[in-house]
Design an enzyme around this catalytic site. Structure first.
Site, PDB file in Angstrom:
ATOM      1  N   TYR A   1       0.779  -1.238   0.090  1.00 12.29           N
ATOM      2  CA  TYR A   1       0.013   0.117  -0.048  1.00 12.29           C
ATOM      3  C   TYR A   1       1.029   1.282  -0.009  1.00 12.29           C
ATOM      4  O   TYR A   1       1.893   1.335   0.828  1.00 12.29           O
ATOM      5  CB  TYR A   1      -0.995   0.096   1.281  1.00 12.29           C
ATOM      6  CG  TYR A   1      -1.708   1.280   1.278  1.00 12.29           C
ATOM      7  CD1 TYR A   1      -1.513   2.079   2.321  1.00 12.29           C
ATOM      8  CD2 TYR A   1      -3.019   1.350   0.619  1.00 12.29           C
ATOM      9  CE1 TYR A   1      -2.392   3.462   2.609  1.00 12.29           C
ATOM     10  CE2 TYR A   1      -3.785   2.502   0.628  1.00 12.29           C
ATOM     11  CZ  TYR A   1      -3.347   3.356   1.542  1.00 12.29           C
ATOM     12  OH  TYR A   1      -4.406   4.493   1.869  1.00 12.29           O
TER      13      TYR A   1
ATOM     14  N   ASP B   1       9.600   2.638  -0.441  1.00 11.13           N
ATOM     15  CA  ASP B   1       8.508   3.316   0.088  1.00 11.13           C
ATOM     16  C   ASP B   1       8.823   2.983   1.690  1.00 11.13           C
ATOM     17  O   ASP B   1       8.146   2.168   2.184  1.00 11.13           O
ATOM     18  CB  ASP B   1       7.221   2.781  -0.394  1.00 11.13           C
ATOM     19  CG  ASP B   1       5.859   3.500   0.613  1.00 11.13           C
ATOM     20  OD1 ASP B   1       4.830   3.607   0.189  1.00 11.13           O
ATOM     21  OD2 ASP B   1       6.321   4.300   1.389  1.00 11.13           O
TER      22      ASP B   1
ATOM     23  N   LYS C   1       5.033   9.453   8.349  1.00 13.67           N
ATOM     24  CA  LYS C   1       4.580   8.907   9.681  1.00 13.67           C
ATOM     25  C   LYS C   1       5.940   9.413  10.746  1.00 13.67           C
ATOM     26  O   LYS C   1       5.606  10.671  11.074  1.00 13.67           O
ATOM     27  CB  LYS C   1       4.609   7.459   9.699  1.00 13.67           C
ATOM     28  CG  LYS C   1       3.527   6.731   8.833  1.00 13.67           C
ATOM     29  CD  LYS C   1       3.458   5.305   9.177  1.00 13.67           C
ATOM     30  CE  LYS C   1       2.356   4.884   7.881  1.00 13.67           C
ATOM     31  NZ  LYS C   1       1.115   4.733   8.479  1.00 13.67           N
TER      32      LYS C   1
HETATM   33  P1  KE4 Z   1      -0.474   8.524   4.326  1.00 16.70           P
HETATM   34  O1  KE4 Z   1      -1.008   9.078   3.138  1.00 16.70           O
HETATM   35  O2  KE4 Z   1      -1.892   7.754   5.048  1.00 16.70           O
HETATM   36  O3  KE4 Z   1       0.324   9.488   5.249  1.00 16.70           O
HETATM   37  O4  KE4 Z   1       0.737   7.307   4.002  1.00 16.70           O
HETATM   38  C1  KE4 Z   1       0.208   6.542   2.802  1.00 16.70           C
HETATM   39  C2  KE4 Z   1       1.044   5.228   3.039  1.00 16.70           C
HETATM   40  C3  KE4 Z   1       2.054   5.220   2.164  1.00 16.70           C
HETATM   41  N1  KE4 Z   1       3.118   4.085   2.253  1.00 16.70           N
HETATM   42  C4  KE4 Z   1       3.161   3.128   3.242  1.00 16.70           C
HETATM   43  C5  KE4 Z   1       4.124   2.296   3.191  1.00 16.70           C
HETATM   44  C6  KE4 Z   1       1.936   3.382   4.211  1.00 16.70           C
HETATM   45  O5  KE4 Z   1       1.973   2.289   5.131  1.00 16.70           O
HETATM   46  C7  KE4 Z   1       1.063   4.411   4.165  1.00 16.70           C
HETATM   47  C8  KE4 Z   1      -0.218   4.757   5.114  1.00 16.70           C
HETATM   48  N2  KE4 Z   1      -0.477   3.625   6.086  1.00 16.70           N
HETATM   49  C9  KE4 Z   1      -1.795   3.169   6.345  1.00 16.70           C
HETATM   50  C10 KE4 Z   1      -1.680   1.996   7.416  1.00 16.70           C
HETATM   51  N3  KE4 Z   1      -0.833   1.029   7.105  1.00 16.70           N
HETATM   52  C11 KE4 Z   1      -2.451   4.392   7.152  1.00 16.70           C
HETATM   53  C12 KE4 Z   1      -3.379   4.162   8.155  1.00 16.70           C
HETATM   54  C13 KE4 Z   1      -4.640   4.649   7.153  1.00 16.70           C
HETATM   55  O6  KE4 Z   1      -4.747   4.492   6.125  1.00 16.70           O
HETATM   56  O7  KE4 Z   1      -5.609   5.261   8.083  1.00 16.70           O
END
Ligand code: KE4
Length: 429
Positions: A144, A239, A267
């Site tokens: 993701y 990523d 994060k």
């Molecule tokens: P954000 O746009 O949510 O800040 O980041 C996206 C993203 C990109 N790359 C990786 C490896 C990620 O894990 C994420 C976002 N992680 C999720 C949970 N695994 C965010 C939680 C959510 O969607 O509420």
């Protein structure tokens, strides 16, 4: 646990917010439970609006490696806020943050701040396409990279959780340039390059998968990816939104010793405020406007509050030599406790751990090293396990396909409580 107020507030929220939440996984849908509304947090604990207190292993999905409401981070945000919240103009904070990232992340020579991991990955792919003048890119099923259109193909995290790997609203036009390979299967990547030797701009990967649950890279997988992308003139993008500053000061690329061309971050880098970043070799990054023609922008990118929080976070991680050893000690203790419980209760489950991120998969598989093995997990069983843990004061990710995060704020007592709650839950399943 009494959660009458969370139930009431969820009903209320559903009237004005789609699904009652601002991010799907928070709705606890896949664990068939009413979500808890948090009112405060400190250290390793969160407290909900019914005054139930939990030991938190969600960690806001990864950012809070030092625990909630860290005094120094709160102080840095407070001080910055008294001087204004955003100027839309350059600040020295941003230069200090960029210099810190360049110092910590081995492959990064220049970096651009954005406001989320999604923005970071969207921008990195656009940069890779503009730099290589190629349209396609490879991602891995179950990875993701945020909710950008081109990534919502066989995506992980909430997309697997809700069985929506291919989201409606993503057009064929944008999907056609997204090629899907299988995590830990280098032949599936080779095949795509052989089919389109001059069309692939980049391979983007979670160097340790966190969004199908934790799936570590097989030995040499990242190294083989590095060799393959170099051979075909494609960029390798790590990523590191989850792994960055978590697995080591220099993230997964330091931990595994494999250097990508571009890295995306999020994060932890924001200390709990909205921050993302992408960076890499200056010959690539200098193609970004206003230096070069590839456009990317953001009103609040590098804003002073987020920079103050992030700088404080990174300074803390840099200044304390024992942080990563202590994180490893805490996480290893939790892992060993859970593995012992799996044996005692004869549970069919696999625990994958890399550093302070881990996932307990309820599966008959002997291992979980691929997307197919991960999605074969028993999500109903996970849902029951989640609820029993929550009722015993342990707050885990409300999805089988996410991570448990150990933070520096977790005490030995917290870890013992989590191990005991795990034993009780596995015994009752
Ligand atoms: P954000 O746009 O949510 O800040 O980041 C996206 C993203 C990109 N790359 C990786 C490896 C990620 O894990 C994420 C976002 N992680 C999720 C949970 N695994 C965010 C939680 C959510 O969607 O509420």
């Amino acid at each position: 646990m009494n959660n009458i107020n969370s139930i009431k507030e969820f009903e209320r929220a559903n009237k004005s917010i789609p699904g009652g939440v601002n991010s799907p996984v928070r709705a606890f849908k896949s664990v068939n439970t009413n979500p808890i509304f948090i009112k405060s947090a400190k250290g390793s604990k969160v407290t909900d609006i019914d005054d139930n207190q939990y030991i938190d292993f969600v960690s806001s999905w990864g950012p809070l490696i030092l625990g909630h409401a860290n005094d120094k981070i709160i102080d840095s945000i407070t001080k910055a806020a008294q001087k204004g919240t955003s100027y839309g103009a350059p600040t020295v904070y941003e230069t200090e943050m960029a210099e810190m990232i360049v110092k910590m992340i081995p492959s990064i020579e220049k970096v651009r701040m954005v406001n989320s991991g999604t923005e970071a990955t969207m921008s990195a792919i656009r940069l890779a396409r503009g730099y290589t003048k190629r349209d396609s890119f490879i991602k891995f099923a179950g990875n993701y990279h945020g909710h950008g259109d081109s990534f919502l193909i066989k995506a992980g995290s909430g997309a697997i959780t809700f069985g929506l790997p291919d989201s409606p609203g993503v057009t064929q036009a944008s999907a056609k340039d997204t090629l899907i390979a299988d995590y830990n299967n280098i032949d599936s990547v080779k095949k795509l390059f052989e089919e389109k030797p001059n069309e692939i701009a980049a391979v983007i990967i979670e160097p340790v998968a966190g969004n199908m649950g934790v799936v570590p890279p097989n030995k040499n997988f990242l190294k083989e990816l590095r060799e393959l992308t170099s051979k075909y003139g494609a960029l390798l993008i790590f990523d590191e939104v989850i792994t960055g500053f978590r697995l080591a000061k220099g993230g997964a690329q330091e931990y595994f010793g494999v250097m990508p061309d571009l890295t995306t971050l999020g994060k932890i880098i924001g200390g709990g405020l909205p921050v993302g970043a992408y960076g890499g070799k200056k010959e690539i990054m200098d193609n970004l406007a206003p230096e070069g023609p590839i456009y990317q922008a953001g009103t609040l990118s590098g804003n002073p509050l987020a920079m103050a929080a992030g700088l404080c976070m990174l300074n803390e991680l840099n200044s304390n030599e024992t942080i990563y050893n202590e994180l490893e000690h805490k996480a290893k203790k939790l892992e060993e406790g859970i593995l012992k419980n799996i044996k005692i209760t004869n549970t069919k489950a696999i625990l994958n751990r890399v550093g302070s991120m881990m996932t307990l998969f309820f599966t008959e598989s002997e291992k979980v090293s691929s997307y197919d093995e991960a999605v074969s997990s028993d999500t109903e069983k996970y849902a029951k396990y989640f609820k029993m843990a929550l009722d015993s004061g342990i707050y885990l990710a409300p999805s089988q396909f996410e991570c448990l995060f150990v933070s520096f704020a977790h005490t030995d007592e917290d870890i013992d409580k989590a191990i005991n709650a795990n034993l009780a839950a596995l015994s009752a399943l």
